[in-house]
Design a protein around this motif. Structure first.
Motif, mmCIF file in Angstrom:
data_model
loop_
_atom_site.group_PDB
_atom_site.id
_atom_site.type_symbol
_atom_site.label_atom_id
_atom_site.label_comp_id
_atom_site.label_asym_id
_atom_site.label_seq_id
_atom_site.Cartn_x
_atom_site.Cartn_y
_atom_site.Cartn_z
ATOM 1 N N ARG A 1 48.875 36.771 39.623
ATOM 2 C CA ARG A 1 47.491 36.314 39.572
ATOM 3 C C ARG A 1 47.461 34.953 40.268
ATOM 4 O O ARG A 1 48.103 34.008 39.806
ATOM 5 N N LEU B 1 44.225 31.430 38.217
ATOM 6 C CA LEU B 1 43.905 32.692 37.554
ATOM 7 C C LEU B 1 45.010 33.152 36.614
ATOM 8 O O LEU B 1 44.806 34.039 35.794
ATOM 9 N N ASN C 1 41.447 32.999 32.393
ATOM 10 C CA ASN C 1 40.674 32.853 33.626
ATOM 11 C C ASN C 1 40.474 34.173 34.365
ATOM 12 O O ASN C 1 39.404 34.465 34.867
ATOM 13 N N TYR C 2 41.569 34.962 34.431
ATOM 14 C CA TYR C 2 41.433 36.207 35.187
ATOM 15 C C TYR C 2 40.467 37.165 34.496
ATOM 16 O O TYR C 2 39.744 37.900 35.136
ATOM 17 N N TRP D 1 45.659 42.247 37.125
ATOM 18 C CA TRP D 1 45.397 42.234 35.688
ATOM 19 C C TRP D 1 46.504 42.963 34.946
ATOM 20 O O TRP D 1 47.118 42.440 34.027
#
Lengths: 256, 333, 293
Positions: free
Chosen positions: B153, B165, B170-171, B240
């Motif tokens: 990320r 991220l 945050n992601y 993710w």
């Protein structure tokens, strides 16, 4: 009068049966040309070939001098051919008004105007107003908010014709425009078709069963029997044609 | 649509439901555990996947059984690029995933839409999707059956400030934002001029053809929009889950959006989103019991298909309409 | 060289006959009801798991005769399930859209997978061929597992029996007439609904039989139903949906295409099957053998 639509030596066969055998016919500008013939004569198939719904195995179709035999149906529509179906095809989940608006949006889309762009969330006000006035013209304005599937048989046919007319075609093909209608509705169709031809200068090509309707509006007839053209000409001429009498009228009016 | 102005309808609960859902998703990291936040991120992307799919299924009337190919294409393209060029700006790697999805869906659409009727289209897209699945699983650069692992990320660099991220949630918030944006685009297409023509094609393709519209081209538009948005969702899933495997392209993954659409109701825009959430809930609740998940999901789907053709949202609003004493119109909404 | 080619062809044939065993019931149901039954693979899987349990109950060695009897028992059990599925699901699918019946039967496939996972667990199980079929035989200078030859034989026999029934017996002819025009058939006094039920149960019996006979063909896992159904879809589409002879020929053809493809393009095993299916849908959507039933 100039030739608008010309079919030459059209042959069409399903795997086991030949439906059209060397059919040739010509539709001249501003005439009301009616194709008649007994059930199974090939009228509907001829209609499909002329409108581009199916391709013939051989023969040519010319429209305004251009060979359109292999042209997609939607491209023929762009050139000015419109058609209706034997059983009216409408957007039955939508209201009557939305049906017309949709047709107008398609028109704008084809013309490439800003009224028919994909990002337009609501139909333009102009189109809604135009649709309402068209509906009023055809006496359907009071049904504007009804679902199209709830219309009567006659009103469905009228709405479909309205959809077709909203593209401003030069030639409209009507497949059995009065089938299943009450006598009053039939007379209304005859009056409307005559008005379209005489006042708006349209050319019409029809298939029709009802002889009263046929002789009420036809300026020319083509008689189809077993996939062949057996006579063609002015209504009175055809009516007197002994071959037609033999094959067609001779069998009694219930066949007509 | 004009009918909404002229024909006031029953109280629409959709905005309220939407507000609740958005609030839950936006506040989730503050009160839920890591596992649930991870699941929520996946569900958001699956929602986008299903909403994009429904543009073809519920709106245009085409049942594709190969949509997972586009999800996987987006995931693999961006995951592969991120590993090859780690310094490339993050948005470019995502955009690359979307672009690959667009090209692939244009090609598959061009082939498959030659047979745009019922079962043939379904099986054709199934075969083409499985082709993509097999190719991915046998390509060394894409990690063969093991897939790609360790997708990072990255840090978003906005010049004045940076967002890492990899840090905190945050992601997750990036996924949430992207899902809202992508859903908004799909909402616009569904309710706009293009959506109206696509809905007309579903109802009466021949009529539309004789209104001068090239039906196949419009189906292709739907296919490409759907495929591209699906690929973008796939591209977002790679960092993710940090591991992507060929299973993303498998036909059983293609069945997911169909399932969501039917569960939630395919004739409404937000139906598939409801379906995705309900499905995730069912699966989460049964995750520890071997085999029960399939029994519950299969049973629920069967009941919906056989007894509730409008899906959950359709049935709810029919009930709601009765409650408020107004008759709601099914269909394009 | 020639022996190599023959070996590849034999492998293709084994694959083809295994898939035909699965596809025969699928195409029978589609031919009569026009429902593409996604759950068919699931019931083949249940048949295979039942055979696994029955063979374990016998413990020790299972002879060929016992093995075949077990397969028939599986066929009967799955046929019974078919009766239930017909009443609960298929009855309601006659008037809905193709896509709806595809999804409804997909839901049934999920139920099958859930059932297999709860009853037998999620892990792989293996079944050994019955005694008498665990070895291999020489055919000329070809060395073939005897179970593979058994699969080919079983596929051919099932095809011949099914074909004889559909074309030579009165009940088969009634079946065909219902497939062609159910309305006309009901006008002639045929109980169409009963025929529908017979077709569904028949299709499920074939699924159970395929499961029982093919249990030793591969490891059993809850994924197996999904694998078989995709291959069977390909076969019946290529053969012309609802056409048993077409499915038989398509199974052989696709088996050969896939076997030779895998040998000559070893990087991408399995893709030729999908390419062939896609090409045939595009250029001959009615299947290879349209018109001949």
């Amino acid at each position: 009068m100039t030739d608008l639509l010309e079919a030459r030596d059209i042959c069409f066969a399903y795997p086991s049966v030949r439906v059209l055998k060397d059919v040739s016919m010509t539709v001249r500008a501003n005439e009301c040309h009616v194709i008649i013939g007994p059930n199974g004569a090939g009228k509907t198939t001829l209609f499909k070939v002329l409108s581009g719904e199916t391709l013939p195995q051989s023969g040519t179709v010319r429209y305004s001098g251009e060979d359109v035999t292999r042209l997609d149906a939607w491209k023929r529509v762009h050139r000015g051919i419109g058609r209706t179906f034997q059983v009216a095809r409408l957007f039955s989940e939508q209201t009557v008004l939305n049906n017309v608006i949709l047709a107008l949006e398609c028109r704008e889309n084809i013309k490439g105007t800003s009224l028919g762009r994909w990002w337009r969330l609501n139909p333009a006000r102009e189109l809604v107003d135009e649709a309402m006035s068209r509906l009023a013209e055809y006496g359907l304005d009071r049904r504007a908010q009804d679902s199209a599937k709830n219309l009567s048989h006659g009103d469905k046919k009228r709405l479909e014709l309205l959809l077709t007319l909203s593209l401003h075609p030069k030639l409209i093909m009507l497949d059995e425009p009065t089938a299943g209608m009450a006598p009053d509705d039939r007379r209304a169709v005859v009056a409307m078709v005559n008005r379209l031809r005489e006042e708006e200068g349209l050319t019409l090509l029809l298939t029709e069963h009802d002889m009263e309707v046929v002789f009420g509006l036809a300026t020319r007839l083509t008689v189809l029997s077993q996939g062949k053209v057996i006579a063609s000409g002015e209504p009175e001429e055809v009516r007197r044609d002994p071959v037609v009498h033999e094959i067609y009228f001779g069998k009694g009016r219930h066949h007509a | 649509m004009p009918q909404q102005q002229m024909n006031p309808r029953g109280r629409d609960v959709t905005p309220i439901l939407l507000g609740i859902a958005l609030t839950v998703f936006a506040t989730l990291p503050f009160w839920a555990g890591k596992g649930l936040v991870f699941l929520a991120g996946i569900v958001l992307l699956q929602m986008v996947f299903a909403l994009a799919f429904n543009l073809m299924f519920g709106l245009t009337g085409l049942v594709s059984f190969g949509q997972a190919a586009f999800f996987a294409a987006g995931a693999y393209a961006s995951g592969w690029l991120a590993r090859m060029l780690p310094d490339l700006p993050f948005f470019l790697t995502i955009a690359f995933g979307g672009a690959v999805g667009a090209v692939l869906s244009a090609i598959i659409g061009l082939v498959a839409l030659r047979r745009a009727s019922g079962i043939y289209f379904a099986i054709l897209t199934l075969a083409l999707g499985q082709l993509v699945y097999t190719l991915i699983g046998k390509t060394t650069a894409l990690g063969r059956e093991d897939g790609l692992i360790g997708i990072a990320r990255p840090v978003l660099d906005f010049g004045v400030f940076e967002i890492n991220l990899a840090a905190g949630d945050n992601y997750y918030f990036l996924i949430l934002t992207a899902s809202v944006v992508l859903s908004a685009i799909l909402w616009w297409v569904w309710h706009g001029n293009l959506g109206r023509i696509l809905a007309a094609i579903r109802q009466e393709p021949e009529r539309v053809r004789f209104l001068g519209i090239d039906v196949r081209r419009y189906r292709e538009y739907a296919f490409i929009i759907s495929g591209t948005v699906t690929a973008l969702a796939g591209a977002l899933v790679a960092p993710w889950s940090q591991i992507i495997t060929p299973m993303l392209a498998h036909w059983s993954y293609s069945a997911l959006p169909i399932l969501f659409c039917l569960l939630g109701g395919r004739s409404r825009f937000w139906g598939p989103a409801v379906g995705a959430i309900v499905f995730a809930g069912l699966e989460h609740a049964t995750r520890t019991m071997v085999g029960v998940a399939e029994l519950v999901v299969g049973g629920a789907l069967l009941i919906v298909v056989l007894a509730m053709p409008g899906g959950i949202l359709g049935t709810l609003s029919a009930l709601g309409g009765r409650y408020f004493g107004t008759k709601r119109e099914a269909g394009h909404d | 060289m020639l022996a190599d080619l023959l070996l590849i062809a034999m492998n293709g044939l084994v694959w083809g006959m295994a898939v035909f065993l699965v596809a025969s019931g699928l195409t029978l149901i589609f031919g009569i009801l026009h429902i593409l039954n996604f759950s068919h693979g699931g019931f083949v899987m249940i048949g295979a798991y039942l055979a696994f349990t029955l063979m374990n109950m016998l413990a020790g060695s299972v002879g060929i005769v016992a093995f075949i009897l077990i397969a028939f028992a599986c066929a009967a059990a799955v046929g019974l399930m078919g009766f239930v599925v017909d009443r609960v699901v298929f009855e309601r699918l006659k008037r809905v859209d193709d896509s709806y019946s595809l999804i409804a039967t997909y839901a049934v496939l999920l139920l099958c997978e859930g059932f297999v996972k709860t009853a037998w667990g999620p892990n792989f199980q293996s079944v050994y061929p019955p005694s008498g079929l665990e070895g291999a035989v020489f055919l000329g200078n070809l060395f073939m597992p005897s179970y593979a030859l058994f699969v080919i034989g079983a596929g051919v026999i099932v095809f011949l029996v099914l074909d004889f029934w559909l074309h030579r017996t009165p009940s088969g002819k009634i079946m065909k007439s219902v497939a062609v025009d159910p309305w006309m058939a009901s006008l002639l006094g045929i109980n169409v609904n009963a025929i529908f039920t017979v077709a569904v149960v028949g299709g499920f019996v074939l699924a159970g039989l395929a499961g029982g006979l093919l249990a030793p063909n591969q490891s059993l896992s809850p994924m197996m139903g999904g694998v078989y159904i995709i291959q069977a879809f390909g076969v019946i589409i290529v053969g012309g949906i609802g056409n048993v002879r077409g499915a038989f020929i398509a199974a052989i053809l696709l088996g050969l295409i896939d076997a030779f493809g895998t040998v000559y393009v070893p990087q991408f095993p399995g893709i030729f099957f999908y390419v062939a299916v896609a090409v045939i849908i595009l250029f001959r959507p009615q299947g290879l053998l349209s018109g001949i039933h």
